[in-house]
Design a protein around this motif. Structure first.
Motif, PDB file in Angstrom:
ATOM      1  N   ILE A 193       0.815  -1.215   0.000  1.00 54.49           N
ATOM      2  CA  ILE A 193       0.000   0.000   0.000  1.00 54.49           C
ATOM      3  C   ILE A 193       0.851   1.268   0.000  1.00 54.49           C
ATOM      4  CG2 ILE A 193      -2.024  -1.096   1.036  1.00 54.49           C
ATOM      5  CD1 ILE A 193      -1.135   0.227   3.732  1.00 54.49           C
ATOM      6  N   SER A 194       2.125   1.118  -0.281  1.00 50.59           N
ATOM      7  CA  SER A 194       3.035   2.269  -0.206  1.00 50.59           C
ATOM      8  C   SER A 194       2.693   3.367  -1.209  1.00 50.59           C
ATOM      9  CB  SER A 194       4.488   1.818  -0.394  1.00 50.59           C
ATOM     10  OG  SER A 194       4.667   1.233  -1.663  1.00 50.59           O
ATOM     11  N   GLN A 195       2.011   3.024  -2.274  1.00 50.46           N
ATOM     12  CA  GLN A 195       1.631   4.028  -3.270  1.00 50.46           C
ATOM     13  C   GLN A 195       0.132   4.323  -3.245  1.00 50.46           C
ATOM     14  OE1 GLN A 195       4.116   5.696  -4.854  1.00 50.46           O
ATOM     15  NE2 GLN A 195       5.304   4.395  -3.465  1.00 50.46           N
ATOM     16  N   ARG A 196      -0.564   3.775  -2.285  1.00 51.81           N
ATOM     17  CA  ARG A 196      -2.019   3.978  -2.167  1.00 51.81           C
ATOM     18  C   ARG A 196      -2.305   5.200  -1.307  1.00 51.81           C
ATOM     19  NH1 ARG A 196      -5.654   0.513  -4.455  1.00 51.81           N
ATOM     20  NH2 ARG A 196      -4.592  -1.280  -5.306  1.00 51.81           N
ATOM     21  N   LYS A 197      -3.406   5.864  -1.618  1.00 48.76           N
ATOM     22  CA  LYS A 197      -3.797   7.053  -0.863  1.00 48.76           C
ATOM     23  C   LYS A 197      -5.109   6.778  -0.139  1.00 48.76           C
ATOM     24  CE  LYS A 197      -3.757  11.971  -0.853  1.00 48.76           C
ATOM     25  NZ  LYS A 197      -3.394  13.188  -1.519  1.00 48.76           N
ATOM     26  N   PHE A 198      -5.119   7.134   1.143  1.00 48.97           N
ATOM     27  CA  PHE A 198      -6.261   6.879   2.018  1.00 48.97           C
ATOM     28  C   PHE A 198      -6.827   8.191   2.547  1.00 48.97           C
ATOM     29  CE2 PHE A 198      -3.532   3.229   2.158  1.00 48.97           C
ATOM     30  CZ  PHE A 198      -4.391   2.140   2.173  1.00 48.97           C
ATOM     31  N   ALA A 212      -6.468   3.872  13.498  1.00 50.82           N
ATOM     32  CA  ALA A 212      -6.513   3.684  12.046  1.00 50.82           C
ATOM     33  C   ALA A 212      -5.235   4.197  11.389  1.00 50.82           C
ATOM     34  CB  ALA A 212      -7.735   4.398  11.465  1.00 50.82           C
ATOM     35  N   TYR A 213      -4.811   5.375  11.778  1.00 52.34           N
ATOM     36  CA  TYR A 213      -3.611   5.981  11.203  1.00 52.34           C
ATOM     37  C   TYR A 213      -2.386   5.099  11.475  1.00 52.34           C
ATOM     38  CZ  TYR A 213      -0.073   9.480  10.087  1.00 52.34           C
ATOM     39  OH  TYR A 213       1.000  10.140   9.541  1.00 52.34           O
ATOM     40  N   ALA A 214      -2.223   4.686  12.721  1.00 52.43           N
ATOM     41  CA  ALA A 214      -1.062   3.859  13.090  1.00 52.43           C
ATOM     42  C   ALA A 214      -1.071   2.528  12.344  1.00 52.43           C
ATOM     43  CB  ALA A 214      -1.043   3.623  14.601  1.00 52.43           C
ATOM     44  N   LEU A 258       2.276   5.516   3.444  1.00 59.69           N
ATOM     45  CA  LEU A 258       3.136   6.661   3.719  1.00 59.69           C
ATOM     46  C   LEU A 258       2.286   7.767   4.346  1.00 59.69           C
ATOM     47  CD1 LEU A 258       5.131   6.762   0.355  1.00 59.69           C
ATOM     48  CD2 LEU A 258       5.745   5.612   2.499  1.00 59.69           C
ATOM     49  N   ALA A 259       2.847   8.453   5.328  1.00 63.34           N
ATOM     50  CA  ALA A 259       2.108   9.510   6.019  1.00 63.34           C
ATOM     51  C   ALA A 259       1.565  10.543   5.034  1.00 63.34           C
ATOM     52  CB  ALA A 259       2.999  10.174   7.061  1.00 63.34           C
ATOM     53  N   LYS A 260       2.337  10.863   4.004  1.00 66.52           N
ATOM     54  CA  LYS A 260       1.896  11.865   3.022  1.00 66.52           C
ATOM     55  C   LYS A 260       0.699  11.377   2.202  1.00 66.52           C
ATOM     56  CE  LYS A 260       4.914  10.480  -0.764  1.00 66.52           C
ATOM     57  NZ  LYS A 260       5.904  10.895  -1.741  1.00 66.52           N
TER      58      LYS A 260
END
Length: 167
Positions: free
Chosen positions: A19-24, A43-45, A53-55
């Protein structure tokens, strides 16, 4: 199985997708913030722990759980958002308001998911009292925010498998 019998923060992580390139998007109800902030933190953690990624995690606040549907819809309509997690809590009170709100939000979240063809996750607690809400937002029964985030990840994995979109 009820959360009284299962910890919401214990789940299988076998076969999770990258999921490193996925946006949530995480949509958080402000009502009962002492609970919803803990749901957000969980959820964030969890998203970070499993590769987001945090961004790539965007938060949006709505006044209460009833507004989660529209907030989720706005995020889900965006092409750059892959999954939405909706977090709230509706505590049973002396009136039947919780029945109407819970039903409307559950149906609304389902409709948003189907309409946008994206995972839109119902992370709303429906406890009888504040004690139960706290037990399910990082207390003895785990954190519904953790469960909602891992559900989003798993649904993205299933979507990939079915549509062969990625990988």
């Amino acid at each position: 199985m009820s959360s009284a019998d299962k910890n919401l923060s214990v789940f299988s992580t076998e076969g999770l997708p990258d999921i490193s390139q996925r946006k949530f998007a995480i949509v958080v109800a402000e009502w009962n913030s002492e609970v919803t902030e803990k749901l957000f933190e969980g959820a964030y953690a969890t998203l970070i722990r499993y590769g987001a990624l945090a961004k790539n995690i965007e938060r949006g606040n709505v006044p209460g759980s009833f507004e989660l549907t529209l907030g989720a819809h706005w995020y889900a309509q965006r092409e750059d958002i892959d999954a939405v997690v909706a977090l709230g809590v509706v505590i049973q009170g002396e009136t039947k308001h919780n029945d109407y709100i819970n039903h409307a939000v559950a149906q609304g979240i389902t409709n948003v998911s189907i309409k946008t063809n994206k995972p839109v996750i119902f992370g709303v607690l429906t406890p009888n009292n504040m004690e139960q809400a706290l037990e399910r937002s990082g207390g003895v029964h785990g954190n519904k925010g953790d469960e909602a985030a891992i559900t989003a990840i798993k649904m993205l994995g299933l979507q990939e498998k079915i549509t062969n979109r990625r990988g």
